[in-house]
Write an enzyme that holds these catalytic residues in place. Structure first.
Site, PDB file in Angstrom:
ATOM      1  N   SER A   1      -0.333   1.208 -10.049  1.00 18.93           N
ATOM      2  CA  SER A   1      -0.443   0.470  -8.531  1.00 18.93           C
ATOM      3  C   SER A   1      -1.613  -0.360  -8.544  1.00 18.93           C
ATOM      4  O   SER A   1      -1.373  -1.485  -9.412  1.00 18.93           O
ATOM      5  CB  SER A   1      -0.651   1.867  -7.662  1.00 18.93           C
ATOM      6  OG  SER A   1      -0.275   1.244  -6.413  1.00 18.93           O
TER       7      SER A   1
ATOM      8  N   LYS B   1       7.440   5.295  -3.892  1.00 16.01           N
ATOM      9  CA  LYS B   1       6.160   5.418  -3.509  1.00 16.01           C
ATOM     10  C   LYS B   1       5.940   6.566  -3.033  1.00 16.01           C
ATOM     11  O   LYS B   1       5.590   6.758  -1.601  1.00 16.01           O
ATOM     12  CB  LYS B   1       5.801   4.196  -2.565  1.00 16.01           C
ATOM     13  CG  LYS B   1       4.211   4.027  -2.576  1.00 16.01           C
ATOM     14  CD  LYS B   1       3.879   3.449  -3.963  1.00 16.01           C
ATOM     15  CE  LYS B   1       2.250   3.483  -3.932  1.00 16.01           C
ATOM     16  NZ  LYS B   1       2.075   3.146  -5.442  1.00 16.01           N
TER      17      LYS B   1
END
Length: 606
Positions: free
Chosen positions: A407, A212
């Site tokens: 996402s 991430k």
């Protein structure tokens, strides 16, 4: 006595002059105000007249029929949006403004069956679009050629995107002193750590997942190894799609194309011709002469050129009652609350409009067209819940992924009955993060402002940007991140019928290309939006149906008076060029609220 009379006479003259002065001043003021009122009224009348004229022009443009023996001109140099608002007037056959991907694909498809359209003249120089949109248009052109009609491409300069599009043509023509770029894909990431250090801005980072990497630019000055790994895999996957399509079209192997790119062998038009990247070196008039020959026209005759934007206005939209498959467009950043669906996905607005679609008794299936890098985790969860409600009501949901469904974009897709992505869609990025900046030192050391506070409780000002968080506050926010990530992976596991541990192993915020997502089980099939509509109809057991679109688009006149933030942002982006991304990066730190499920980068591929 005479002196007295004389004094009174002088006083009277002075008073007269004073009155005259004020009369002139007040009269001028009144005249000025009245003049402004009159000019304002005339301006409004002129503006309304102009609008009426444009609407009349738009109306006449819409009803204009395509002449026999016409050629559809595709000028794709303007930025290509997922769904653009139609402007009711044309800029001529060589200028296409505000034509969305939806209308581009529909126009090419319609032109294939239109007996008046004999071919397509492709003018693709730069083509400002992401890989999935490029492929969707290119595939539509390849399908168009099956009708037996021609596609010719000409440009003075071909960027890599422009050349990729041009390889769908029967003939590629390049200006003899032009240029053609073939060099491969490169991802560049800007890092803001040193800038923030200079400004004395501290950023506290919270995330789940080694991949991430959306937060890395704010605490590192170069890529982490995990980020370098994921971007390398992604770049090579996207490039493999490019190579496969170009290789097949130009009859050059992937190794040959890579050799050209690695050694920059195509540095002149003559080399482009020798390497068989183009078919002919020619000027624009010579390209048009070739089209005339194809249409059997004489030297004094001109082809009937019709622009993409003008042709799109001639298309008829299916309407009426009966069984429907709804296509619901969701594109842009995902945010909480209300907002214009033309500028992003706002949870409350989305839910309100999506509910209209699934509560329509005639709508039996919905294709959710997702083109989003993500955003608010809370908004994504609320949208996910609304999709669950639609499924519970018996509606079949198929997701069609565009350039991005990453996402939060994947979050709102994962519970669909079926997911279709382009091979070069950027998806996955299953992970969440939070960033909390502290500007206390910046204000004190750079601006000379200090802050003091009074609290009723120990953490009354928790979450603000005027001070760094303490250990307990950091622990609580990280716990929230972990909880949201756990929910996210559970949603994916349930929707995709996968084990949570497996989802975590391919999650961790890592982004994937569509071709890799298919192998991992994140999507069901590679294809386009037409494939998604067909699949939705199949799942709903529909033989006959019409396609309707949601949300209903605002007309151009309404949007004309609402072009505020997006218009300003576009102007800033244009003026700042590449430096815009520095500004945008700092803006994201200071402007983000809540936990984010957002893709780790903004990709600009040319």
């Amino acid at each position: 006595m005479s002196e007295n009379i004389q004094t009174q006479s002088q006083s009277s003259q002075q008073e007269s002059r004073s009155r005259k002065f004020w009369r002139v001043v007040l009269g001028s003021m009144v005249g000025f105000v009245l003049a402004n009122i009159i000019v304002g009224i005339l301006g409004i009348l002129m503006f309304l007249g102009m609008i009426a004229s444009l609407e009349k022009l738009g109306s006449s443009t819409t009803t204009t029929t395509v002449k026999d023996n016409s050629v559809l001109v595709l000028n794709l140099d303007s930025p290509i949006e997922e769904r653009a608002v139609e402007i009711p007037f044309s800029f001529g056959p060589y200028m296409d403004q505000n034509v969305g991907l939806d209308k581009i694909l529909a126009s090419i498809k319609a032109a294939a069956g239109d007996s008046k359209i004999k071919g397509i003249y492709l003018k693709s120089s730069t083509v400002s679009a992401s890989p999935a949109s490029l492929k969707a248009i290119r595939d539509a052109l390849m399908e168009f050629k099956k009708s037996g009609k021609f596609v010719y491409a000409y440009s003075d300069i071909y960027t890599q995107n422009g050349y990729y599009m041009a390889t769908a043509a029967d003939k590629i023509l390049l200006n003899p002193v032009g240029d053609l770029s073939l060099k491969g894909y490169a991802f560049q990431v800007m890092f803001y750590k040193n800038l923030l250090d200079k400004l004395d801005v501290d950023v506290q980072i919270f995330r789940h997942g080694q991949f991430k990497s959306a937060v890395e630019p704010y605490f590192l000055d170069k890529m982490s190894e995990s980020n370098r790994e994921q971007l390398s895999v992604l770049a090579n996957s996207l490039w493999s799609v490019f190579l496969e399509d170009v290789s097949k079209a130009r009859k050059l192997s992937a190794d040959q194309l890579n050799s050209i790119a690695d050694s920059l062998l195509c540095s002149s038009p003559k080399e482009a011709l020798a390497l068989k990247l183009v078919d002919q070196l020619a000027y624009a008039d010579q390209a048009e002469k070739l089209i005339k020959s194809k249409l059997n026209l004489g030297d004094d005759e001109n082809p009937n050129y019709v622009s993409l934007s003008a042709y799109a206005k001639t298309l008829t939209t299916e309407s009426g009652s009966g069984t429907k498959v709804a296509v619901f467009y969701a594109f842009g950043d995902i945010s909480d609350g209300k907002g214009d669906s033309e500028n992003g996905i706002y949870s409350e607005t989305f839910i309100k409009e999506f509910r209209k679609a699934w509560k329509d008794k005639d709508v039996k299936a919905i294709v959710l067209r997702v083109n989003s890098p993500g955003g608010s985790a809370l908004a994504s969860e609320n949208i996910w819940h609304e999709i669950e409600r639609a499924k519970a009501a018996g509606k079949k949901i198929v997701v069609s992924m565009g350039d991005y469904a990453a996402s939060g974009g994947y979050y709102i897709s994962c519970n669909a009955d079926y997911i279709i992505a382009e091979p070069n869609t950027i998806t996955g990025s299953i992970g969440v993060f939070g960033m909390v900046p502290s500007v206390q030192n910046f204000l004190k050391n750079k601006v000379g402002v200090t802050i003091d506070r009074v609290n009723t409780n120990q953490h009354s000002d928790y979450g603000g940007i005027m001070r760094p968080m303490d250990e307990l506050e950091s622990e609580r926010l990280q716990a929230s991140i972990e909880d949201i990530y756990s929910t996210f992976t559970k949603r994916v596991a349930d929707g995709r019928h996968l084990d949570v541990a497996y989802v975590d192993s391919i999650g961790q915020g890592r982004v994937w290309a569509g071709i890799d997502a298919l192998k991992l089980g994140l999507v069901d099939k590679l294809g386009n939006i037409d494939d998604a509509v067909a699949k939705a109809a199949e799942l709903a057991n529909l033989d006959k149906y019409v396609v309707c679109e949601y949300p209903v688009q605002k007309d151009w006149f309404t949007l004309l008076f609402n072009m505020k933030d997006d218009a300003v942002d576009a102007a800033v982006r244009q003026r700042m060029g590449q430096f815009y991304y520095i500004f945008d990066g700092v803006q994201q730190v200071l402007g983000q609220e809540g936990v984010q499920a957002r893709m780790p980068m903004t990709l600009v591929i040319e």
